[in-house]
Design an enzyme around this catalytic site. Structure first.
Site, PDB file in Angstrom:
ATOM      1  N   GLY A   9       0.836  -1.220   0.000  1.00 32.36           N
ATOM      2  CA  GLY A   9       0.000   0.000   0.000  1.00 32.36           C
ATOM      3  C   GLY A   9       0.859   1.254   0.000  1.00 32.36           C
ATOM      4  N   TYR A 141     -14.731   3.474   8.139  1.00 35.97           N
ATOM      5  CA  TYR A 141     -13.276   3.528   8.326  1.00 35.97           C
ATOM      6  C   TYR A 141     -12.952   4.170   9.668  1.00 35.97           C
ATOM      7  CZ  TYR A 141      -8.464   5.161   7.468  1.00 35.97           C
ATOM      8  OH  TYR A 141      -7.112   5.432   7.558  1.00 35.97           O
TER       9      TYR A 141
END
Ligand code: VAH
Length: 316
Positions: A9, A141
Protein backbone atom coordinates in the site's frame (compact mmCIF):
# COMPACT_ATOMS: atom_id res chain seq x y z
CA UNK A 1 12.19 -9.59 12.72
CA UNK A 2 9.43 -7.27 11.53
CA UNK A 3 6.32 -8.34 9.62
CA UNK A 4 4.61 -5.55 7.66
CA UNK A 5 1.03 -6.29 6.60
CA UNK A 6 -0.48 -4.17 3.83
CA UNK A 7 3.10 -3.83 2.60
CA UNK A 8 2.11 -3.00 -0.99
CA UNK A 9 0.00 0.00 0.00
CA UNK A 10 0.89 3.69 0.09
CA UNK A 11 2.64 3.58 3.48
CA UNK A 12 3.80 -0.05 3.30
CA UNK A 13 5.72 0.35 0.06
CA UNK A 14 7.97 3.08 1.45
CA UNK A 15 8.10 1.70 4.99
CA UNK A 16 9.42 -1.70 3.85
CA UNK A 17 12.15 -0.06 1.75
CA UNK A 18 13.16 2.16 4.69
CA UNK A 19 13.06 -0.66 7.28
CA UNK A 20 15.16 -2.98 5.09
CA UNK A 21 17.83 -0.26 4.90
CA UNK A 22 17.50 0.59 8.61
CA UNK A 23 17.33 -2.95 10.09
CA UNK A 24 18.73 -5.14 7.30
CA UNK A 25 17.11 -6.88 4.34
CA UNK A 26 16.55 -10.18 6.13
CA UNK A 27 14.82 -8.63 9.11
CA UNK A 28 11.77 -7.27 7.31
CA UNK A 29 9.08 -9.55 5.89
CA UNK A 30 6.62 -7.79 3.56
CA UNK A 31 3.14 -9.27 3.27
CA UNK A 32 -0.03 -8.52 1.37
CA UNK A 33 -3.32 -10.24 0.60
CA UNK A 34 -2.30 -10.55 -3.03
CA UNK A 35 0.56 -9.66 -5.34
CA UNK A 36 0.14 -6.28 -7.06
CA UNK A 37 1.34 -5.22 -10.49
CA UNK A 38 4.26 -2.87 -10.10
CA UNK A 39 5.30 -4.34 -6.75
CA UNK A 40 7.74 -6.82 -8.28
CA UNK A 41 10.77 -4.80 -7.07
CA UNK A 42 9.58 -4.85 -3.47
CA UNK A 43 8.49 -8.50 -3.63
CA UNK A 44 11.79 -9.71 -5.10
CA UNK A 45 14.04 -7.48 -2.99
CA UNK A 46 13.41 -9.37 0.22
CA UNK A 47 11.17 -11.78 2.05
CA UNK A 48 7.53 -11.64 0.92
CA UNK A 49 4.58 -13.66 2.19
CA UNK A 50 0.95 -13.75 1.03
CA UNK A 51 -1.00 -13.01 4.22
CA UNK A 52 -4.72 -12.30 4.42
CA UNK A 53 -5.07 -10.66 7.84
CA UNK A 54 -8.63 -12.01 8.12
CA UNK A 55 -7.03 -15.48 8.33
CA UNK A 56 -5.60 -15.83 11.86
CA UNK A 57 -3.76 -19.08 11.06
CA UNK A 58 -1.83 -17.44 8.19
CA UNK A 59 -0.63 -14.70 10.56
CA UNK A 60 0.39 -17.20 13.24
CA UNK A 61 2.21 -19.36 10.67
CA UNK A 62 4.23 -16.44 9.20
CA UNK A 63 5.08 -15.10 12.69
CA UNK A 64 6.40 -18.55 13.63
CA UNK A 65 8.17 -19.27 10.31
CA UNK A 66 10.16 -16.03 10.38
CA UNK A 67 10.51 -15.65 14.16
CA UNK A 68 8.73 -12.27 13.98
CA UNK A 69 8.88 -10.06 17.08
CA UNK A 70 7.02 -7.01 15.76
CA UNK A 71 4.03 -6.65 13.43
CA UNK A 72 3.41 -3.31 11.74
CA UNK A 73 -0.19 -3.68 10.61
CA UNK A 74 -1.00 -1.44 7.66
CA UNK A 75 -3.69 -3.64 6.12
CA UNK A 76 -6.78 -1.45 5.87
CA UNK A 77 -9.54 -0.25 3.58
CA UNK A 78 -9.47 3.57 3.52
CA UNK A 79 -12.26 6.09 4.07
CA UNK A 80 -13.81 6.66 0.65
CA UNK A 81 -13.56 3.05 -0.58
CA UNK A 82 -14.75 2.00 2.88
CA UNK A 83 -18.06 3.81 2.43
CA UNK A 84 -18.68 1.75 -0.69
CA UNK A 85 -18.06 -1.52 1.16
CA UNK A 86 -18.48 -1.05 4.93
CA UNK A 87 -18.68 -4.82 5.66
CA UNK A 88 -15.33 -5.56 4.00
CA UNK A 89 -13.89 -2.52 5.80
CA UNK A 90 -14.95 -3.90 9.19
CA UNK A 91 -13.70 -7.40 8.30
CA UNK A 92 -10.24 -6.27 7.21
CA UNK A 93 -9.65 -3.29 9.49
CA UNK A 94 -11.10 -4.81 12.70
CA UNK A 95 -11.02 -8.53 11.93
CA UNK A 96 -7.41 -8.26 10.82
CA UNK A 97 -6.35 -6.21 13.83
CA UNK A 98 -8.14 -8.58 16.25
CA UNK A 99 -6.37 -11.60 14.70
CA UNK A 100 -3.00 -9.88 14.98
CA UNK A 101 -3.60 -8.87 18.61
CA UNK A 102 -4.63 -12.43 19.48
CA UNK A 103 -1.37 -13.77 17.96
CA UNK A 104 0.46 -11.09 19.95
CA UNK A 105 -1.30 -12.13 23.17
CA UNK A 106 -0.19 -15.72 22.60
CA UNK A 107 3.37 -15.05 21.39
CA UNK A 108 4.35 -11.80 23.13
CA UNK A 109 5.15 -9.93 19.90
CA UNK A 110 4.69 -6.13 19.63
CA UNK A 111 2.04 -4.52 17.45
CA UNK A 112 2.15 -1.13 15.72
CA UNK A 113 -1.00 -0.17 13.88
CA UNK A 114 -1.89 3.37 12.79
CA UNK A 115 -5.10 5.18 13.52
CA UNK A 116 -6.15 8.28 11.59
CA UNK A 117 -7.67 11.72 11.88
CA UNK A 118 -10.69 9.79 10.61
CA UNK A 119 -11.11 8.55 14.20
CA UNK A 120 -12.63 11.97 14.92
CA UNK A 121 -16.08 13.15 13.84
CA UNK A 122 -18.21 16.30 13.41
CA UNK A 123 -18.65 16.70 17.20
CA UNK A 124 -14.89 16.72 17.80
CA UNK A 125 -13.32 20.18 18.38
CA UNK A 126 -12.07 20.86 14.85
CA UNK A 127 -9.25 23.32 15.43
CA UNK A 128 -6.12 22.21 17.28
CA UNK A 129 -7.94 18.94 18.06
CA UNK A 130 -6.79 17.69 21.50
CA UNK A 131 -5.03 14.35 22.05
CA UNK A 132 -7.89 13.21 24.33
CA UNK A 133 -11.31 14.37 23.12
CA UNK A 134 -14.70 13.34 21.74
CA UNK A 135 -14.51 10.66 19.01
CA UNK A 136 -17.80 10.02 17.17
CA UNK A 137 -16.64 9.30 13.60
CA UNK A 138 -19.26 9.04 10.88
CA UNK A 139 -17.47 6.71 8.42
CA UNK A 140 -17.01 2.95 8.77
CA UNK A 141 -13.28 3.53 8.33
CA UNK A 142 -13.40 5.99 11.23
CA UNK A 143 -15.40 3.54 13.36
CA UNK A 144 -12.73 0.88 12.75
CA UNK A 145 -9.98 3.37 13.61
CA UNK A 146 -11.46 4.48 16.94
CA UNK A 147 -12.36 0.85 17.74
CA UNK A 148 -8.81 -0.15 16.83
CA UNK A 149 -7.40 2.45 19.23
CA UNK A 150 -9.57 1.07 22.04
CA UNK A 151 -8.77 -2.57 21.21
CA UNK A 152 -5.02 -1.86 21.19
CA UNK A 153 -5.28 -0.04 24.54
CA UNK A 154 -7.28 -2.99 25.92
CA UNK A 155 -4.66 -5.57 24.83
CA UNK A 156 -1.95 -3.47 26.44
CA UNK A 157 -3.81 -2.96 29.73
CA UNK A 158 -5.29 -6.46 30.00
CA UNK A 159 -2.53 -8.67 28.51
CA UNK A 160 0.53 -6.42 28.47
CA UNK A 161 0.80 -6.58 24.67
CA UNK A 162 3.17 -3.81 23.55
CA UNK A 163 0.78 -1.92 21.27
CA UNK A 164 1.65 1.47 19.77
CA UNK A 165 0.15 3.71 17.08
CA UNK A 166 -0.31 7.20 15.72
CA UNK A 167 -3.30 9.00 14.20
CA UNK A 168 -2.03 9.75 10.69
CA UNK A 169 -3.33 12.73 8.76
CA UNK A 170 -3.49 12.63 4.96
CA UNK A 171 -0.20 11.26 3.63
CA UNK A 172 1.50 12.54 0.51
CA UNK A 173 4.05 10.45 -1.37
CA UNK A 174 5.51 9.86 -4.83
CA UNK A 175 6.37 6.16 -4.59
CA UNK A 176 2.98 4.44 -4.25
CA UNK A 177 -0.45 5.99 -4.78
CA UNK A 178 -2.93 6.09 -1.85
CA UNK A 179 -5.65 3.45 -1.90
CA UNK A 180 -8.94 5.28 -2.07
CA UNK A 181 -8.96 7.85 0.67
CA UNK A 182 -10.39 11.34 1.01
CA UNK A 183 -7.07 13.16 1.25
CA UNK A 184 -5.85 11.60 -2.01
CA UNK A 185 -6.52 14.87 -3.87
CA UNK A 186 -3.32 16.20 -2.30
CA UNK A 187 -1.33 13.45 -4.06
CA UNK A 188 -3.09 13.50 -7.43
CA UNK A 189 -2.69 17.28 -7.74
CA UNK A 190 1.10 16.85 -7.99
CA UNK A 191 0.87 14.07 -10.60
CA UNK A 192 -1.59 16.09 -12.70
CA UNK A 193 0.44 19.28 -12.35
CA UNK A 194 3.34 17.53 -14.09
CA UNK A 195 1.39 15.37 -16.54
CA UNK A 196 -1.46 17.76 -17.48
CA UNK A 197 -0.63 21.20 -16.13
CA UNK A 198 -4.05 21.28 -14.52
CA UNK A 199 -6.04 19.52 -11.78
CA UNK A 200 -9.73 19.25 -10.95
CA UNK A 201 -10.15 18.98 -7.19
CA UNK A 202 -12.88 16.74 -5.73
CA UNK A 203 -12.49 18.57 -2.41
CA UNK A 204 -13.87 22.11 -2.15
CA UNK A 205 -11.85 25.30 -1.72
CA UNK A 206 -11.35 26.19 1.93
CA UNK A 207 -11.49 22.58 3.18
CA UNK A 208 -8.64 22.32 5.68
CA UNK A 209 -7.22 18.90 6.56
CA UNK A 210 -4.07 17.80 8.36
CA UNK A 211 -1.41 16.44 6.03
CA UNK A 212 2.10 14.98 6.23
CA UNK A 213 4.86 14.10 3.77
CA UNK A 214 5.64 10.36 3.72
CA UNK A 215 9.28 10.66 4.96
CA UNK A 216 7.90 12.24 8.18
CA UNK A 217 5.27 9.49 8.47
CA UNK A 218 7.97 6.80 8.22
CA UNK A 219 10.00 8.62 10.87
CA UNK A 220 6.94 8.73 13.15
CA UNK A 221 6.48 4.94 12.91
CA UNK A 222 10.17 4.16 13.59
CA UNK A 223 10.57 6.79 16.34
CA UNK A 224 7.49 5.58 18.24
CA UNK A 225 8.36 1.90 17.71
CA UNK A 226 11.84 2.56 19.16
CA UNK A 227 10.65 4.89 21.94
CA UNK A 228 11.34 4.11 25.61
CA UNK A 229 8.03 2.57 26.76
CA UNK A 230 8.43 4.02 30.27
CA UNK A 231 8.00 7.51 28.75
CA UNK A 232 4.72 6.63 26.97
CA UNK A 233 1.67 8.05 28.75
CA UNK A 234 -0.43 7.30 25.66
CA UNK A 235 0.21 4.11 23.69
CA UNK A 236 -1.96 4.19 20.61
CA UNK A 237 -3.36 6.96 18.58
CA UNK A 238 -0.91 9.77 19.13
CA UNK A 239 -2.02 12.84 17.20
CA UNK A 240 0.73 13.58 14.70
CA UNK A 241 0.66 16.23 12.01
CA UNK A 242 3.04 18.37 10.01
CA UNK A 243 0.80 20.85 8.23
CA UNK A 244 -2.81 21.81 7.63
CA UNK A 245 -3.94 23.20 4.29
CA UNK A 246 -6.80 23.46 1.80
CA UNK A 247 -6.64 22.72 -1.96
CA UNK A 248 -5.99 26.33 -2.96
CA UNK A 249 -2.83 26.38 -0.83
CA UNK A 250 -1.29 23.41 -2.67
CA UNK A 251 -2.25 25.02 -5.97
CA UNK A 252 -0.51 28.28 -5.03
CA UNK A 253 2.61 26.42 -3.87
CA UNK A 254 2.79 24.41 -7.12
CA UNK A 255 2.38 27.62 -9.17
CA UNK A 256 5.62 28.90 -7.64
CA UNK A 257 7.34 26.14 -9.66
CA UNK A 258 4.88 25.62 -12.54
CA UNK A 259 3.48 29.15 -13.13
CA UNK A 260 0.91 28.04 -15.73
CA UNK A 261 -0.58 25.36 -13.49
CA UNK A 262 -4.34 25.82 -13.02
CA UNK A 263 -6.87 24.12 -10.77
CA UNK A 264 -10.65 23.98 -10.85
CA UNK A 265 -13.23 22.16 -8.71
CA UNK A 266 -15.66 19.32 -9.27
CA UNK A 267 -16.60 18.51 -5.68
CA UNK A 268 -17.44 14.87 -4.86
CA UNK A 269 -20.26 15.12 -2.26
CA UNK A 270 -19.29 11.82 -0.57
CA UNK A 271 -15.63 12.63 -0.06
CA UNK A 272 -16.48 16.27 0.75
CA UNK A 273 -18.82 15.18 3.54
CA UNK A 274 -16.10 12.87 4.90
CA UNK A 275 -13.55 15.71 4.79
CA UNK A 276 -15.99 18.08 6.51
CA UNK A 277 -16.39 15.58 9.38
CA UNK A 278 -12.65 15.57 10.11
CA UNK A 279 -10.55 18.09 12.09
CA UNK A 280 -8.96 21.14 10.49
CA UNK A 281 -5.77 20.91 12.59
CA UNK A 282 -4.41 18.66 15.34
CA UNK A 283 -2.64 19.33 18.64
CA UNK A 284 0.31 16.89 18.49
CA UNK A 285 2.02 18.07 21.71
CA UNK A 286 1.65 14.65 23.41
CA UNK A 287 3.73 12.97 20.65
CA UNK A 288 6.32 15.77 20.86
CA UNK A 289 6.60 15.42 24.64
CA UNK A 290 6.45 11.62 24.97
CA UNK A 291 8.69 10.47 22.09
CA UNK A 292 10.21 13.53 20.43
CA UNK A 293 7.92 13.85 17.39
CA UNK A 294 9.28 16.64 15.17
CA UNK A 295 8.30 16.67 11.46
CA UNK A 296 10.78 18.06 8.94
CA UNK A 297 8.60 18.91 5.92
CA UNK A 298 6.11 21.74 5.45
CA UNK A 299 3.98 22.50 2.37
CA UNK A 300 6.74 24.46 0.68
CA UNK A 301 9.59 21.95 1.16
CA UNK A 302 7.27 19.01 0.42
CA UNK A 303 6.20 20.61 -2.85
CA UNK A 304 9.81 21.13 -3.96
CA UNK A 305 10.63 17.46 -3.24
CA UNK A 306 7.39 16.02 -4.69
CA UNK A 307 7.75 17.88 -8.00
CA UNK A 308 11.45 17.03 -8.28
CA UNK A 309 10.93 13.30 -7.59
CA UNK A 310 7.78 13.02 -9.75
CA UNK A 311 9.48 14.68 -12.73
CA UNK A 312 12.06 11.87 -12.56
CA UNK A 313 9.47 9.14 -11.95
CA UNK A 314 7.21 10.35 -14.76
CA UNK A 315 10.10 10.99 -17.10
CA UNK A 316 9.24 14.67 -17.60
C1 VAH B 1 -8.02 8.54 3.91
N1 VAH B 1 -5.62 8.85 3.53
O1 VAH B 1 -8.19 9.56 3.28
C2 VAH B 1 -6.61 8.24 4.42
C3 VAH B 1 -6.41 8.81 5.79
C4 VAH B 1 -6.72 10.80 7.21
C5 VAH B 1 -6.85 10.25 5.87
O2 VAH B 1 -7.05 8.04 6.75
O3 VAH B 1 -8.92 7.78 4.16
Amino acid sequence: KILVTGALGQIGTELVMYLRKHYGEDNVIASSRSRKAGAEKLIESGKFELVDVTNAQQIADVVKKHNVDTVINLAAVLSAVGEKNPTLTWEINMGGLFNILEVARETGISVFTPSSIAAFGPSTPADNTPQDTIQRPTTMYGVTKVSGELLCDYYFQKYGVDTRGVRFPGLISYEALPGGGTTDYAVHIYYDAIEKGKYTSFIAEGTYMDMMYMPDAIDAIVQLAEADPSKLVHRNAFNVSAMSFAPEHVCAEIQKHIPNFVMDYDVDPIRQSIADSWPNSLDDSAAREEWGWNPKYNLSSMTVDMLEKLKIKLGK
